[in-house]
Design an enzyme around this catalytic site. Structure first.
Site, PDB file in Angstrom:
ATOM      1  N   ASP A  56     -21.100 -68.248 -50.229  1.00 53.06           N
ATOM      2  CA  ASP A  56     -20.969 -68.164 -48.778  1.00 53.06           C
ATOM      3  C   ASP A  56     -22.078 -68.987 -48.153  1.00 53.06           C
ATOM      4  O   ASP A  56     -23.194 -69.035 -48.679  1.00 53.06           O
ATOM      5  CB  ASP A  56     -21.071 -66.710 -48.306  1.00 53.06           C
ATOM      6  CG  ASP A  56     -19.837 -65.894 -48.670  1.00 53.06           C
ATOM      7  OD1 ASP A  56     -18.721 -66.451 -48.668  1.00 53.06           O
ATOM      8  OD2 ASP A  56     -19.992 -64.683 -48.934  1.00 53.06           O
ATOM      9  N   ASP A  60     -12.646 -68.215 -46.600  1.00 55.47           N
ATOM     10  CA  ASP A  60     -12.523 -67.069 -45.702  1.00 55.47           C
ATOM     11  C   ASP A  60     -11.940 -67.488 -44.355  1.00 55.47           C
ATOM     12  O   ASP A  60     -11.140 -66.761 -43.756  1.00 55.47           O
ATOM     13  CB  ASP A  60     -13.890 -66.417 -45.483  1.00 55.47           C
ATOM     14  CG  ASP A  60     -14.513 -65.904 -46.768  1.00 55.47           C
ATOM     15  OD1 ASP A  60     -13.772 -65.540 -47.708  1.00 55.47           O
ATOM     16  OD2 ASP A  60     -15.764 -65.882 -46.842  1.00 55.47           O
TER      17      ASP A  60
END
Length: 164
Positions: A120, A138
């Site tokens: 991330d 995402d």
């Protein structure tokens, strides 16, 4: 309903492109930043490099390791199901939403299979509060879900496709 006139394989190509873009961006972050590094970009956005062993919002991140295999199996099952759904003719925005979800899921499951954790790097914040870091996979999943919800709620229940 606007069913897609072109080959359904274009939606698989879009999913593949989304997965590749997700993986390329994660590789770029891995090459630019060290784990845990944070680079301010604006007053509300940072680039960071974190590894998430859990799911959304770090769900089950501290579960002891079994979650890696659970999320891999779940993602592969869901990806197979989505690939099947994308293969069948459906309205354009529904197919687009399914393709984006598929691409995002494949991008994230690749991380889990390789390292056991998802990279991330997008960190939005405001007044000292940070949204959990996330990645392009995402983003694709979120846009895809929004498109599916939009296609579901924009049609009247009385509108049905004529049977042929």
């Amino acid at each position: 309903m606007n069913f897609m006139p072109i080959s359904n394989w274009r939606w698989h190509g879009l999913a593949l492109s989304a997965a590749l873009l997700d993986q390329a961006s994660k590789s770029l972050i891995d090459g630019m930043l060290t784990l845990g590094e944070q680079v301010p970009v604006s007053s509300f956005f940072n680039l960071v490099y974190v590894l998430n062993p859990g799911a959304a919002f770090s769900f089950l991140a501290d579960a002891g390791g079994w979650q890696r295999y659970f999320f891999i199996v779940l993602a592969l099952f869901v990806s197979g199901w989505l690939a099947f759904l994308v293969k069948t003719p459906r309205p354009r925005y529904e197919a687009l939403g399914l393709s984006l979800i598929l691409g995002g899921a494949v991008g994230n499951v690749m991380d889990r299979m390789i390292t056991g954790k998802v990279v991330d790097f997008l960190d939005f914040h405001w007044n000292g509060m940070h949204w959990p870091a996330f990645n392009f996979g995402d983003v694709f999943i979120s846009i895809g879900v929004a498109l599916l919800l939009w296609t579901t709620f924009r049609e009247s229940p009385l509108q049905t496709e004529p049977k042929h």
